[in-house]
Design an enzyme around this catalytic site. Structure first.
Site, PDB file in Angstrom:
ATOM      1  N   PRO A 276      82.877  28.051  13.842  1.00  0.00           N
ATOM      2  CA  PRO A 276      81.848  27.618  12.896  1.00  0.00           C
ATOM      3  C   PRO A 276      82.398  27.597  11.463  1.00  0.00           C
ATOM      4  O   PRO A 276      83.153  28.489  11.072  1.00  0.00           O
ATOM      5  CB  PRO A 276      80.757  28.685  13.037  1.00  0.00           C
ATOM      6  CG  PRO A 276      81.471  29.905  13.524  1.00  0.00           C
ATOM      7  CD  PRO A 276      82.652  29.429  14.322  1.00  0.00           C
ATOM      8  N   CYS A 346      81.714   7.882 -14.094  1.00  0.00           N
ATOM      9  CA  CYS A 346      81.478   6.443 -14.237  1.00  0.00           C
ATOM     10  C   CYS A 346      81.496   5.749 -12.888  1.00  0.00           C
ATOM     11  O   CYS A 346      82.386   4.955 -12.574  1.00  0.00           O
ATOM     12  CB  CYS A 346      82.529   5.844 -15.162  1.00  0.00           C
ATOM     13  SG  CYS A 346      82.523   6.658 -16.748  1.00  0.00           S
TER      14      CYS A 346
HETATM   15  C1  LIG Z   1      85.593  20.818  10.911  1.00  0.00           C
HETATM   16  C2  LIG Z   1      85.955  21.560  12.126  1.00  0.00           C
HETATM   17  C3  LIG Z   1      85.254  22.711  12.491  1.00  0.00           C
HETATM   18  C4  LIG Z   1      84.081  23.224  11.713  1.00  0.00           C
HETATM   19  O1  LIG Z   1      82.984  22.395  11.763  1.00  0.00           O
HETATM   20  P1  LIG Z   1      81.587  22.881  11.153  1.00  0.00           P
HETATM   21  O2  LIG Z   1      80.688  21.736  11.362  1.00  0.00           O
HETATM   22  O3  LIG Z   1      81.822  23.173   9.723  1.00  0.00           O
HETATM   23  O4  LIG Z   1      81.175  24.085  11.925  1.00  0.00           O
HETATM   24  C5  LIG Z   1      85.665  23.393  13.612  1.00  0.00           C
HETATM   25  N1  LIG Z   1      86.713  22.967  14.355  1.00  0.00           N
HETATM   26  C6  LIG Z   1      87.412  21.870  14.030  1.00  0.00           C
HETATM   27  C7  LIG Z   1      88.557  21.468  14.882  1.00  0.00           C
HETATM   28  C8  LIG Z   1      87.060  21.126  12.918  1.00  0.00           C
HETATM   29  O5  LIG Z   1      87.754  20.020  12.618  1.00  0.00           O
END
Ligand SMILES: *Cc1c(COP(=O)(O)O)cnc(C)c1O
Length: 430
Positions: A276, A346
């Site tokens: 997460p 801008c």
């Molecule tokens: C961006 C990403 C996450 C986190 O995603 P959230 O929506 O911020 O929880 C987890 N794993 C991977 C591989 C990602 O690219």
């Protein structure tokens, strides 16, 4: 839930009035709540307590060193997506064996750095990357702990720019070729094949896409095991959404998300990773800004604030909606009005809100863009010669500037003039 509330008519971060931070640090600046970050990490840890699961905070949501220090101090690991993030995570004290390295285009140098650091896992997203990693690992005399990221071809029902698990997206190995790639990975001397990874997108507000993706992974694990591939680990990615628009958006809590994990893949005997990012950092931060001018047009009224799209890109990039709160609560009975809230850059895209119902703001008023703790400061840039926005971490009644505002000299600190322009100025006619 978060820790930004009105007390005595002033919006506070925990016990600190945002007016105090604005005076001490200046605006715009990001303000993060330690209590909210802590609460969210614990909510995931508690929800997954009965599962063999590790929580790796996706630092691309918020890579500030102090935030990483706090989150890893609570036992979480880190999901990194570049050699730069790897270096930042290690510098923040994240133990290498709690780091997962994701990303669709890791270079050999980045893969080598991850192996030398001894990361927990590298999530491989293509066959050419697998070959490159095999070669780098053999060259270093190690075996790379690998999960192969598959693309489950499910629709996460989120904004097109943050959908990652459809076949047309660049991420992961296509569902239909996954088995062959796993069989191949098993024969490589530089690869220690550990399991399967996936990540279907971000700001997901419905559990159904997770459930569909996890069930597909469950099927794949059965096929792989039938092929004689040992699958010890599952990395389920991140993606759980946050309520940007209270009332309209009600993301499922970590407990409900964990229940889907338990029901779909909980009995496979795999060590789980979840990544997460937004759900931990999103509403742990606000962007604090001051109204510079109130511009009354004939058809619309604009509140021009000192934050802009270079500080918080989400509205320009994803048409994202951020709640905007006045730091001084309007007194009871104050009539609201419709305002466009815009920055000084801008570009017409430098618009935070159109026709937003707000109290009648005047120049000098402070406002807070809520739920700005994820994909806010990390995406900031210095377009229009605007120094990178500083960040402040609050903990109870104390606060600390965890990234300072660069000076105007810093703006061009990496630039250099070629010697001929130093010698030949004013420029000779050609
Ligand atoms: C961006 C990403 C996450 C986190 O995603 P959230 O929506 O911020 O929880 C987890 N794993 C991977 C591989 C990602 O690219």
């Amino acid at each position: 839930m978060h820790h930004f509330h009105y007390r005595d008519g002033t919006l506070h971060a925990e016990a600190v009035p945002l007016t105090t931070i604005a005076e001490a640090v200046g605006t715009p600046c990001y303000v993060y709540s330690s209590a909210t970050l802590t609460r969210h990490v614990r909510a995931f840890a508690d929800a997954f307590a009965d599962l063999d699961a590790r929580i790796c905070f996706a630092m691309k949501a918020n890579g500030n060193k102090a935030v990483l220090r706090l989150v890893t101090g609570l036992g979480a690991g880190v999901d990194v997506v570049s050699g730069g993030e790897l270096a930042l995570a290690l510098a923040a004290g994240a133990p290498a064996d709690r780091i997962v390295f994701s990303g669709v285009g890791k270079t050999e140098a980045e893969l080598g750095a991850a192996l030398q650091a001894g990361v927990h896992q590298i999530n491989v997203e293509s066959e050419p990357e697998l070959e490159a990693l095999d070669a780098v690992a053999q060259h270093l005399g190690v075996r790379a702990p690998v999960a192969i990221r598959v693309n489950p071809d499910v629709d996460a029902a989120t904004h097109a720019k943050i959908t990652t698990g459809k076949a047309e997206n660049k991420f992961g190995i296509e569902w239909t070729s996954a088995r062959a790639v796993f069989r191949r990975a098993r024969t490589m001397d530089g690869i220690a094949l550990k399991g399967v990874a996936l990540h279907i997108g971000s700001q997901i507000l419905d559990l159904a896409p997770f459930e569909a993706a996890f069930l597909r992974v469950r099927d794949l694990v059965a096929l792989l095991r039938a092929d004689g591939v040992a699958v010890e680990r599952l990395d389920l990615g991140g993606g759980l959404g946050v309520p940007y628009h209270a009332g309209d958006e009600t993301p499922p809590p970590p407990t409900a998300y964990a229940e889907v994990v338990r029901r779909t893949v909980g009995d496979l005997g795999c060590a789980l990773t979840i990544e997460p990012g937004r759900a931990i950092a999103g509403n742990a931060g606000v962007l604090l800004s001051r109204v510079i001018y109130l511009k009354e047009g004939i058809t619309r009224a604009f509140a021009i604030v000192d934050a802009a799209m270079n500080d918080l890109m989400r509205p320009a990039l994803y048409d994202a909606w951020h709640d905007i709160r006045p730091v001084r609560a309007p007194s009871a009975g104050t009539e609201t009005r419709l305002l466009d809230v815009v920055g000084p850059v801008c570009e017409s895209g430098d618009t935070f809100a159109r026709d937003r119902t707000l109290p009648p703001l005047v120049a000098g008023d402070l406002v807070a863009f809520m739920t700005a703790g994820a994909y806010g400061a990390v995406m900031a840039n210095q377009y229009n010669g605007r120094p990178l926005v500083p960040e402040v971490l609050v903990d109870g009644d104390r606060f600390h500037v965890v990234r300072r505002r660069p000076s105007l000299d810093d703006l061009a600190a990496l630039e250099d003039l070629p010697p001929w322009l130093l010698r030949e100025w004013p420029c000779p006619r050609r």
